[in-house]
Design a protein around this motif. Structure first.
Motif, PDB file in Angstrom:
ATOM      1  N   GLY A  52     -27.753 -76.238  60.248  1.00 33.34           N
ATOM      2  CA  GLY A  52     -29.002 -75.831  60.938  1.00 33.34           C
ATOM      3  C   GLY A  52     -29.044 -74.373  61.452  1.00 33.34           C
ATOM      4  N   GLY A  53     -27.977 -73.563  61.404  1.00 35.20           N
ATOM      5  CA  GLY A  53     -28.071 -71.917  61.485  1.00 35.20           C
ATOM      6  C   GLY A  53     -28.622 -71.485  60.439  1.00 35.20           C
ATOM      7  N   THR A  54     -28.092 -72.276  59.117  1.00 33.65           N
ATOM      8  CA  THR A  54     -28.745 -71.647  57.990  1.00 33.65           C
ATOM      9  C   THR A  54     -30.090 -71.849  57.516  1.00 33.65           C
ATOM     10  N   ILE A  55     -30.723 -72.990  58.198  1.00 34.15           N
ATOM     11  CA  ILE A  55     -32.092 -73.147  57.994  1.00 34.15           C
ATOM     12  C   ILE A  55     -32.799 -72.271  58.843  1.00 34.15           C
ATOM     13  N   LEU A  56     -32.123 -71.942  60.208  1.00 37.23           N
ATOM     14  CA  LEU A  56     -32.936 -70.969  60.916  1.00 37.23           C
ATOM     15  C   LEU A  56     -32.917 -69.806  60.493  1.00 37.23           C
ATOM     16  N   ALA A  57     -31.705 -69.178  59.764  1.00 35.90           N
ATOM     17  CA  ALA A  57     -31.663 -67.830  59.104  1.00 35.90           C
ATOM     18  C   ALA A  57     -32.442 -67.817  58.025  1.00 35.90           C
ATOM     19  N   CYS A  58     -32.767 -69.108  57.281  1.00 39.86           N
ATOM     20  CA  CYS A  58     -33.760 -69.016  56.201  1.00 39.86           C
ATOM     21  C   CYS A  58     -35.177 -68.673  56.712  1.00 39.86           C
ATOM     22  N   GLY A  59     -35.481 -69.501  57.868  1.00 41.90           N
ATOM     23  CA  GLY A  59     -36.742 -69.126  58.354  1.00 41.90           C
ATOM     24  C   GLY A  59     -36.907 -67.411  58.795  1.00 41.90           C
ATOM     25  N   TYR A  60     -36.063 -66.718  59.172  1.00 41.24           N
ATOM     26  CA  TYR A  60     -36.105 -65.430  59.606  1.00 41.24           C
ATOM     27  C   TYR A  60     -36.191 -64.607  58.242  1.00 41.24           C
ATOM     28  N   LYS A  75     -38.877 -60.020  65.863  1.00 42.49           N
ATOM     29  CA  LYS A  75     -38.514 -61.298  66.429  1.00 42.49           C
ATOM     30  C   LYS A  75     -36.854 -61.230  66.673  1.00 42.49           C
ATOM     31  N   MET A  76     -36.044 -60.711  65.781  1.00 42.48           N
ATOM     32  CA  MET A  76     -34.550 -60.406  66.041  1.00 42.48           C
ATOM     33  C   MET A  76     -34.008 -59.261  65.510  1.00 42.48           C
ATOM     34  N   SER A  77     -33.960 -58.339  66.253  1.00 47.55           N
ATOM     35  CA  SER A  77     -33.465 -56.966  65.835  1.00 47.55           C
ATOM     36  C   SER A  77     -31.898 -56.937  65.534  1.00 47.55           C
ATOM     37  N   ASP A  78     -31.510 -56.073  64.688  1.00 48.81           N
ATOM     38  CA  ASP A  78     -30.233 -56.078  64.062  1.00 48.81           C
ATOM     39  C   ASP A  78     -29.202 -55.961  65.324  1.00 48.81           C
ATOM     40  N   MET A  79     -29.688 -55.181  66.322  1.00 50.37           N
ATOM     41  CA  MET A  79     -28.656 -55.163  67.499  1.00 50.37           C
ATOM     42  C   MET A  79     -28.675 -56.555  67.909  1.00 50.37           C
TER      43      MET A  79
END
Length: 164
Positions: A52-60, A75-79
């Motif tokens: 699921g985390g891989t799917i969410l990361a693919c969304g980003y 949406k999600m900064s590197d920090m």
């Protein structure tokens, strides 16, 4: 002027074509819902935190490719990715230690519930959520770091070619 999300999403200078942006606008909600479904129901069905985390990361990653780095980093900064990643690692270590304080390492203290229902596996769903968030933030941070590093290396190559 480009501080409003609508302007960032509709900026024709950044990202890909209008067709790709339109498809991503439609698909991104489905991708995120499916990723969270896989994380939350991972103890009942195939999947779990990593998948699921891989799917969410693919969304980003898709957001970054379609709309450009600015929107994805908003949406999600590197920090933020680094903070989430490190916090989840700490939680993943802290929960078993709390169980150890009560007598057993990885003590499964929440109620187990009824088999094949959502709240039926004790700590496993919590671990799935922690791993899902960690994998999402880690993979997105790796993608951003590689894209920044790639631009840096290509700039160095261009400068070296200009000197020759």
């Amino acid at each position: 002027m480009a501080t409003k999300p609508d302007l960032v999403m509709s900026d024709p200078q950044k990202g890909m074509t209008l067709i790709v942006k339109t498809v991503v606008r439609f698909a991104i909600g489905i991708i995120f819902m499916f990723g969270w479904y896989i994380i939350v129901y991972g103890h009942l069905t195939p999947g779990g935190g990593f998948a699921g985390g891989t799917i969410l990361a693919c969304g980003y990653v898709i957001l970054t490719l379609a709309f450009g780095k600015d929107l994805a980093l908003r949406k999600m900064s590197d920090m933020a990715a680094s903070i989430v990643d490190n916090s989840c690692a700490l939680l993943f270590v802290a929960i078993p230690i709390v169980g150890f304080a009560f007598g057993y390492f990885f003590l499964n203290f929440p109620p187990h519930g009824e088999p094949f229902h959502l709240v039926s596996a004790g700590l496993i769903p919590l671990y799935n959520i922690i791993i899902g968030l960690k994998v999402t933030s880690s993979l997105f941070a790796i993608f951003i770091a590689l894209s920044i590093f790639g631009r840096f290396v290509s700039k160095l190559v261009e400068e070296a070619e200009e000197e020759e």
